[in-house]
Design a protein around this motif. Structure first.
Motif, PDB file in Angstrom:
ATOM      1  N   UNK A 132       0.836  -1.195   0.000  1.00  0.00           N
ATOM      2  CA  UNK A 132       0.000   0.000   0.000  1.00  0.00           C
ATOM      3  C   UNK A 132       0.880   1.258   0.000  1.00  0.00           C
ATOM      4  N   UNK A 133       1.898   1.287   0.846  1.00  0.00           N
ATOM      5  CA  UNK A 133       2.778   2.455   0.925  1.00  0.00           C
ATOM      6  C   UNK A 133       3.584   2.646  -0.356  1.00  0.00           C
ATOM      7  N   UNK A 134       3.959   1.554  -1.008  1.00  0.00           N
ATOM      8  CA  UNK A 134       4.659   1.676  -2.290  1.00  0.00           C
ATOM      9  C   UNK A 134       3.751   2.281  -3.354  1.00  0.00           C
ATOM     10  N   UNK A 135       2.460   1.942  -3.314  1.00  0.00           N
ATOM     11  CA  UNK A 135       1.497   2.473  -4.270  1.00  0.00           C
ATOM     12  C   UNK A 135       1.033   3.885  -3.922  1.00  0.00           C
ATOM     13  N   UNK A 136       1.166   4.271  -2.625  1.00  0.00           N
ATOM     14  CA  UNK A 136       0.697   5.577  -2.148  1.00  0.00           C
ATOM     15  C   UNK A 136       1.811   6.237  -1.334  1.00  0.00           C
ATOM     16  N   UNK A 137       2.879   6.676  -1.978  1.00  0.00           N
ATOM     17  CA  UNK A 137       3.996   7.265  -1.225  1.00  0.00           C
ATOM     18  C   UNK A 137       3.576   8.565  -0.531  1.00  0.00           C
ATOM     19  N   UNK A 138       4.089   8.764   0.687  1.00  0.00           N
ATOM     20  CA  UNK A 138       3.761   9.948   1.483  1.00  0.00           C
ATOM     21  C   UNK A 138       5.027  10.491   2.146  1.00  0.00           C
ATOM     22  N   UNK A 139       4.938  11.722   2.631  1.00  0.00           N
ATOM     23  CA  UNK A 139       6.060  12.340   3.328  1.00  0.00           C
ATOM     24  C   UNK A 139       5.919  12.248   4.846  1.00  0.00           C
ATOM     25  N   UNK A 140       4.703  12.017   5.348  1.00  0.00           N
ATOM     26  CA  UNK A 140       4.501  11.939   6.800  1.00  0.00           C
ATOM     27  C   UNK A 140       5.144  10.654   7.335  1.00  0.00           C
ATOM     28  N   UNK A 141       5.589  10.686   8.586  1.00  0.00           N
ATOM     29  CA  UNK A 141       6.163   9.468   9.170  1.00  0.00           C
ATOM     30  C   UNK A 141       5.121   8.349   9.253  1.00  0.00           C
ATOM     31  N   UNK A 142       5.545   7.155   8.882  1.00  0.00           N
ATOM     32  CA  UNK A 142       4.703   5.966   8.988  1.00  0.00           C
ATOM     33  C   UNK A 142       5.325   5.077  10.064  1.00  0.00           C
ATOM     34  N   UNK A 143       4.527   4.727  11.051  1.00  0.00           N
ATOM     35  CA  UNK A 143       4.982   3.832  12.114  1.00  0.00           C
ATOM     36  C   UNK A 143       4.193   2.532  12.006  1.00  0.00           C
ATOM     37  N   UNK A 144       4.774   1.459  12.524  1.00  0.00           N
ATOM     38  CA  UNK A 144       4.147   0.134  12.423  1.00  0.00           C
ATOM     39  C   UNK A 144       3.913  -0.463  13.803  1.00  0.00           C
ATOM     40  N   UNK A 145       2.640  -0.689  14.115  1.00  0.00           N
ATOM     41  CA  UNK A 145       2.255  -1.296  15.390  1.00  0.00           C
ATOM     42  C   UNK A 145       2.217  -2.816  15.203  1.00  0.00           C
ATOM     43  N   UNK A 146       3.399  -3.416  15.215  1.00  0.00           N
ATOM     44  CA  UNK A 146       3.545  -4.845  14.927  1.00  0.00           C
ATOM     45  C   UNK A 146       2.902  -5.738  15.998  1.00  0.00           C
ATOM     46  N   UNK A 147       2.988  -5.320  17.254  1.00  0.00           N
ATOM     47  CA  UNK A 147       2.540  -6.162  18.368  1.00  0.00           C
ATOM     48  C   UNK A 147       1.191  -5.743  18.962  1.00  0.00           C
ATOM     49  N   UNK A 148       0.560  -4.728  18.394  1.00  0.00           N
ATOM     50  CA  UNK A 148      -0.716  -4.272  18.946  1.00  0.00           C
ATOM     51  C   UNK A 148      -0.561  -3.370  20.158  1.00  0.00           C
ATOM     52  N   UNK A 149       0.628  -2.787  20.331  1.00  0.00           N
ATOM     53  CA  UNK A 149       0.917  -1.906  21.468  1.00  0.00           C
ATOM     54  C   UNK A 149      -0.024  -0.696  21.499  1.00  0.00           C
ATOM     55  N   UNK A 150      -0.213  -0.067  20.348  1.00  0.00           N
ATOM     56  CA  UNK A 150      -1.087   1.110  20.271  1.00  0.00           C
ATOM     57  C   UNK A 150      -2.535   0.689  20.467  1.00  0.00           C
ATOM     58  N   UNK A 151      -2.915  -0.399  19.851  1.00  0.00           N
ATOM     59  CA  UNK A 151      -4.289  -0.897  20.008  1.00  0.00           C
ATOM     60  C   UNK A 151      -4.614  -1.114  21.478  1.00  0.00           C
TER      61      UNK A 151
END
Length: 173
Positions: A113-132
Motif C-alpha cells: 500500500x505504501x509503495x502504491x501511495x507514497x507519502x512524506x509523513x512518518x509511517x509507524x508500524x504497530x507490529x505487536x498491537x501496542x497502540x491498540x
C-alpha cells in the motif's frame, strides 16, 4: 517514650506519603486515550527501520492517525493527512500515520500500500498491537489530536475531512 516517638515518626511518614500521592494525582493529568488525558507514549519502528516515540514530538501539535491498508475510509483520508503534514509542519504540526500492522492480513500488504501511495509523513508500524492496547481503539480509522504538552484534545473515530482537521487545529495555530 520510645513507642511514642516511633508512632509519631510512622504517622509523619504516612502523612508525607499520602500527601505526595495526592499532589502527584492532582498536578499531572491522567494517562489514557480519552480527551483531556496525557496520550500514552509509544515506541514503534518507522518505515526506514528507526524507532520513533510519541514523546519525541513533545512541543509540537500531533495528529496521530491509526489505519490499515484494507480500510476504505483510511485509504480515502490518507492523501489529506499527508497534505496536512506538508502544509502545517512549519507551524509546529506533525502527522503520524500508525499502521495497525497487527490488524493487517499480512505485513506485506501494508508495505505494498505504501509503495502504491507514497507519502512524506512518518509511517509507524504497530507490529505487536501496542497502540491498540494502550489506546483501546474502537475502530479504524481513528485520529487523535494531541497538543504540545502531550494531552489528547480530541479524537475522531471514522474518516476525517479537511474541515474537521482545520477546525481542530485552528485554536492551536
Amino acid at each position: 517514650m520510645i513507642r511514642k516517638v516511633i508512632s509519631i515518626g510512622a504517622l509523619l511518614i504516612a502523612v508525607l506519603v499520602i500527601g505526595s500521592v495526592i499532589y502527584n494525582t492532582i498536578s499531572s493529568p491522567p494517562v489514557g486515550a480519552n480527551q483531556g488525558e496525557e496520550a500514552p507514549d509509544i515506541e514503534l519502528p518507522q518505515a526506514n527501520g528507526e524507532d520513533m516515540t510519541l514523546s519525541d514530538l513533545q512541543g509540537t501539535f500531533v495528529i496521530m492517525n491509526l489505519w490499515a491498508s484494507w480500510c476504505e475510509p483510511c485509504i480515502r483520508e490518507f492523501p489529506l493527512l499527508d497534505q496536512v503534514h506538508q502544509e502545517y509542519s512549519d507551524d509546529g504540526v506533525k502527522v503520524l500515520a500508525v499502521n495497525m500492522t497487527s490488524f493487517e492480513r499480512t505485513t506485506d500488504e501494508a508495505m505494498e500500500f505504501l509503495n502504491d501511495h507514497p507519502v512524506t509523513m512518518p509511517i509507524l508500524f504497530d507490529m505487536e498491537g501496542e497502540v491498540a492496547d494502550a489506546y483501546q481503539i474502537e475502530g479504524l480509522p481513528t485520529t487523535y489530536f494531541i497538543n504540545e504538552e502531550g494531552i489528547i484534545v480530541d479524537t475522531v473515530v471514522g474518516e476525517v475531512t479537511e474541515d474537521m482537521i482545520e477546525e481542530r487545529l485552528e485554536p492551536f495555530l
